[in-house]
Design an enzyme around this catalytic site. Sequence first.
Site: not given
Ligand code: FAD
Length: 471
Positions: A41, A183, A450
């Site tokens: 993701g 942010g 330290h």
């Molecule tokens: C530039 C950037 C830097 C970041 N840096 C950090 C960091 O340093 N530390 C941190 O903690 N967080 C960071 N984040 C935030 C973090 O990436 C997200 O909070 C995290 O990835 C959320 O995870 P998730 O599983 O909720 O969703 P996501 O990682 O968005 O995963 C969702 C997945 O669902 C899939 N999907 C969606 N709809 C469907 C469907 N209908 N059918 C099948 N598959 C589907 C997508 O393809 C995706 O792979 C960052 C975000 C960004 C954009």
Amino acid sequence: MANSFDVVVIGAGTGGYVAAIRAAQLGQQVAVVEKQKALGGTCLIWGCIPTKALLEHAHALKVIQNAKEWGVVIPEGVPSIDMTRVHARKDKIVTGITKGVEFLFRKNKITWIKGTAQLARGSRVEVVEGDKQTIDAREIIVATGSSPRSVSGVVVDHTRIITSDEAIHLPRVPKSLVILGSGAVGVEFASIFRRFGSDVTIIELLPRLVPVEDEAVSAELEKSFRKQGIKCLTSTKVTKATAGANGVELEAQGADGKAQKLSADILLVATGRGPVTDGLGVEQVGIAMERGYVKVDEFYRTSVPHISAVGDVITLGKGVHPQLAHVSSMEGILVAERLAGQEVRPLNYDHVPGCTYCDPEIGSVGLTEAEAKARGYDVRVGSFPFAVLGRAKMAGETEGFVKIVADRKYDEVLGVHMIGPRSTELVAEAVLALRLECTVEELIKTMHAHPTFSEAVGEAAHATHGAAIHL
Ligand SMILES: Cc1cc2nc3c(=O)[nH]c(=O)nc-3n(C[C@H](O)[C@H](O)[C@H](O)COP(=O)(O)OP(=O)(O)OC[C@H]3O[C@@H](n4cnc5c(N)ncnc54)[C@H](O)[C@@H]3O)c2cc1C
């Protein structure tokens, strides 16, 4: 006949894939539907991993640029960055980690169904694109995450007006870069591209950078950014952005109401992310939603029996739900354990560490000074600057401080806020301190080795009691 599984997870981000692994560890038959070509993701493919890889490149360049200070002799020329090699290394890291998740799926006998999932009535999931099929699920976990969103008057064209998805792949270092939003994403890219050589301007609507952090941290970051040559326009609203062949023209309005014009090679929109639910069929199954997010209770149950949701796509209906990888993973583990019949306790969102990997780094957990006051605590604070710490001097990284926010009555640590070297690592001690409801006295009595950066945490505790040893 439909395939059937105990648990079907939609989305293989840090929420979904971790939930799947934990569920499989607990003996469930698990399938994950993921539409991307790789697992992991946002975090692994476009977020945490590629951005932190780029920041490590920026840090390497910083050390080399300061070679003289370190007594390192570079024979000739000015060090510069080769973006082709930078991307090659970063992409190799990303691929290695996403392949690692594939390995973990095989190890835990998790079925990866490649395609786009849609919720259907009767606890079913339809895979409508890719490996089309109908899946029967005893339980469904929605973990479809988030995607970048823009603001009114700014249309992302993915070439001149871009989001973080494109910023991680920019083939060349832009001569000038305007970043909308300060942010974590905005300030991390500011650090990366300023170090790589861009002329960087950050525009922030609110009166300070990193507005969710303690005010002292925001002030320190702005001081450091200005010193590095990053322009910071706070209390400023972009009203219009027009992309042309040679760049972007911007119109903005400052706090004084005066209009101003800016131009840049690239405009990076880093104004937050919205939930991904398009085509998911939430209406079909009647899931309660709030502002586009899937509404869940403290055990991540949606309004529909047998459907849970975790990660960036959810709201708990109170306050802002942090969109962070580690938050989504903890939620995923909690749901997997609940579905396997284990006793679970709600997460405490006051204990979520926030790490921002800009230069200087920020690590924070718990209440800011202002939040603690607003909740009615009789607050006392103490801080300790890295400038007087031996280890920080050795590293040549003396900016910043550790600040502790405590309750005067019971001496409980309510929040720890740090900016400076290794803050994203040092915050781990503070997270544990809050989880164990530590007092400042207990932090003082905790021995810090330290010479280490962690001494700043112990010294900040001393300072909270009015008596730092080395100040
Ligand atoms: C530039 C950037 C830097 C970041 N840096 C950090 C960091 O340093 N530390 C941190 O903690 N967080 C960071 N984040 C935030 C973090 O990436 C997200 O909070 C995290 O990835 C959320 O995870 P998730 O599983 O909720 O969703 P996501 O990682 O968005 O995963 C969702 C997945 O669902 C899939 N999907 C969606 N709809 C469907 C469907 N209908 N059918 C099948 N598959 C589907 C997508 O393809 C995706 O792979 C960052 C975000 C960004 C954009």
